[in-house]
Design an enzyme around this catalytic site. Structure first.
Site, PDB file in Angstrom:
ATOM      1  N   ARG A  62       0.875  -1.025  -0.035  1.00 20.13           N
ATOM      2  CA  ARG A  62       0.122   0.066   0.118  1.00 20.13           C
ATOM      3  C   ARG A  62       0.815   1.361  -0.112  1.00 20.13           C
ATOM      4  O   ARG A  62       0.680   2.280  -0.774  1.00 20.13           O
ATOM      5  CB  ARG A  62      -0.885   0.159   1.139  1.00 20.13           C
ATOM      6  CG  ARG A  62      -1.713  -1.047   1.416  1.00 20.13           C
ATOM      7  CD  ARG A  62      -3.087  -0.909   0.680  1.00 20.13           C
ATOM      8  NE  ARG A  62      -3.092  -1.340  -0.491  1.00 20.13           N
ATOM      9  CZ  ARG A  62      -2.973  -2.632  -1.020  1.00 20.13           C
ATOM     10  NH1 ARG A  62      -2.591  -3.661  -0.250  1.00 20.13           N
ATOM     11  NH2 ARG A  62      -2.794  -2.779  -2.476  1.00 20.13           N
ATOM     12  N   GLN A  92     -11.073   8.739   7.015  1.00 22.64           N
ATOM     13  CA  GLN A  92     -10.696   7.443   7.454  1.00 22.64           C
ATOM     14  C   GLN A  92      -9.671   6.866   6.721  1.00 22.64           C
ATOM     15  O   GLN A  92      -9.218   5.690   6.928  1.00 22.64           O
ATOM     16  CB  GLN A  92     -11.985   6.361   6.952  1.00 22.64           C
ATOM     17  CG  GLN A  92     -13.205   7.043   7.974  1.00 22.64           C
ATOM     18  CD  GLN A  92     -14.481   6.464   7.364  1.00 22.64           C
ATOM     19  OE1 GLN A  92     -14.964   5.241   7.629  1.00 22.64           O
ATOM     20  NE2 GLN A  92     -15.291   7.103   6.403  1.00 22.64           N
ATOM     21  N   VAL A  94      -5.849   6.047   5.153  1.00 26.85           N
ATOM     22  CA  VAL A  94      -4.374   6.089   5.541  1.00 26.85           C
ATOM     23  C   VAL A  94      -3.494   6.778   4.556  1.00 26.85           C
ATOM     24  O   VAL A  94      -2.390   6.924   5.038  1.00 26.85           O
ATOM     25  CB  VAL A  94      -4.163   4.916   6.047  1.00 26.85           C
ATOM     26  CG1 VAL A  94      -5.189   4.176   7.206  1.00 26.85           C
ATOM     27  CG2 VAL A  94      -4.232   3.732   5.034  1.00 26.85           C
ATOM     28  N   ASP A  95      -4.007   7.150   3.830  1.00 24.46           N
ATOM     29  CA  ASP A  95      -3.093   7.815   2.583  1.00 24.46           C
ATOM     30  C   ASP A  95      -2.629   9.262   3.000  1.00 24.46           C
ATOM     31  O   ASP A  95      -3.350   9.861   4.052  1.00 24.46           O
ATOM     32  CB  ASP A  95      -3.563   7.733   1.129  1.00 24.46           C
ATOM     33  CG  ASP A  95      -4.861   8.692   0.986  1.00 24.46           C
ATOM     34  OD1 ASP A  95      -4.971   9.662   1.254  1.00 24.46           O
ATOM     35  OD2 ASP A  95      -5.881   7.987   0.299  1.00 24.46           O
ATOM     36  N   HIS A 110      -8.043   6.354  11.196  1.00 25.68           N
ATOM     37  CA  HIS A 110      -7.591   5.184  10.940  1.00 25.68           C
ATOM     38  C   HIS A 110      -5.941   4.798  10.789  1.00 25.68           C
ATOM     39  O   HIS A 110      -5.568   3.844  10.290  1.00 25.68           O
ATOM     40  CB  HIS A 110      -8.367   4.207  10.026  1.00 25.68           C
ATOM     41  CG  HIS A 110      -9.680   4.093  10.288  1.00 25.68           C
ATOM     42  ND1 HIS A 110     -10.617   3.832   9.480  1.00 25.68           N
ATOM     43  CD2 HIS A 110     -10.431   4.231  11.233  1.00 25.68           C
ATOM     44  CE1 HIS A 110     -11.887   3.920   9.826  1.00 25.68           C
ATOM     45  NE2 HIS A 110     -11.845   4.156  11.284  1.00 25.68           N
ATOM     46  N   THR A 177     -17.509   7.776   1.517  1.00 26.24           N
ATOM     47  CA  THR A 177     -17.304   6.494   2.332  1.00 26.24           C
ATOM     48  C   THR A 177     -18.851   6.131   2.332  1.00 26.24           C
ATOM     49  O   THR A 177     -19.859   6.661   2.356  1.00 26.24           O
ATOM     50  CB  THR A 177     -17.222   7.349   3.803  1.00 26.24           C
ATOM     51  OG1 THR A 177     -17.222   6.008   4.705  1.00 26.24           O
ATOM     52  CG2 THR A 177     -17.937   8.302   4.209  1.00 26.24           C
TER      53      THR A 177
END
Ligand code: APR
Length: 243
Positions: A62, A92, A94-95, A110, A177
């Site tokens: 990722r 939310q 994670v990038d 997250h 989302t």
């Protein structure tokens, strides 16, 4: 926040759909990540205890992919809106595409792909950028390292702060989302009654029945263009001569 910004606090909750047009897969759409991988194997604390090597590799992939994608129009418009609103992004994701687009107030519910932390002390967080975390690598104190990601089965430490942001919003938007994962999905209940609220998604998203969201059925890029237009109409920028 100064007096001029009163009434202009825009809080935006974003999910995987925000980054889809950058080329990052969502989780639950057809062809999404959870069709390819077993979520409990690669994104749960049980999975980490069972097979940390597999999970380390999943997040290495990722991270590697993140190095090769760019923020999209949606991210860029959100960053530009800081010129007109006090923008807070609860993501939310994670990038790091919000930050790379120029957004300055981003709360990662997250976790973050570009960071790792000690398994024993969650405050020992280290930025590793896009490089690999090798399985078995340890912190300087000798503790094993793990990805700085909030997995299923773990508490979401930033949820209380996110809840305060949403409760303080004058304008609220949800982008990309499915609102399937709690506690993030529950944040919409923290809105003050009557807060103007918008939802951008190309697909149908189940909202609580009494919600008063204006739904913009579009992808993140075009959806953000439409939202920018609406916001500029509803909340014209304060005339600097009247300050
Ligand atoms: N623009 C905007 N939204 C889009 C686009 C697009 N181009 N393409 C798809 N979407 C929408 C989908 O219709 C869906 O509603 O993005 C949403 C993606 O939903 P999920 O895949 O469920 O992602 P998300 O809601 O972010 O998942 C929440 O689940 O697995 C965990 O930890 C992971 O943070 C993640 C959490």
């Amino acid at each position: 926040m100064n007096g001029d910004e009163r009434g202009r606090r825009l809080v935006v909750l974003t999910g995987a759909g925000m980054s889809a047009e950058s080329g990052l897969k969502t989780f639950r759409d057809a062809g999404g990540l959870w069709e390819e991988y077993d979520v409990m194997e690669v994104a749960s604390i049980e999975g980490w205890h069972r097979n940390p090597k597999l999970m380390t590799e999943f997040y290495n992939q990722r991270r590697e992919q993140l190095a090769h994608v760019e923020p999209n129009l949606g991210h860029r418009i959100l960053a530009e809106l800081e010129g007109f609103f006090d923008v807070g992004i609860v993501t939310q994701n994670v990038d790091n595409l919000h930050e790379r687009a120029g957004s300055t107030k981003v709360l990662h519910l997250h976790g973050e792909l570009t960071k790792v932390r000690s398994v024993r002390d969650e405050t020992r967080v280290r930025d590793i950028g896009y490089s690999r975390m090798e399985f078995g690598e340890t912190d300087t104190d000798g503790s094993p390292l793990r990805p700085h990601i909030v997995w299923f089965g773990e508490a979401v430490p930033m949820i209380a702060e996110a809840s305060r942001w949403v409760a303080g919003a004058d304008i609220f938007a949800v982008v990309g989302t499915s609102l399937n994962v709690y506690p993030a999905a529950g944040l919409i209940h923290d809105l003050r009654p009557g807060t103007p609220a918008f939802l951008i998604d190309p697909n149908e998203v189940a909202l609580p029945s009494k919600s008063h969201f204006t739904v913009i059925r579009a992808g993140a890029g075009h959806g953000m263009e439409l939202l920018r237009e609406k916001l500029m109409d509803l909340f014209p920028a304060p005339d600097p001569r009247q300050r």
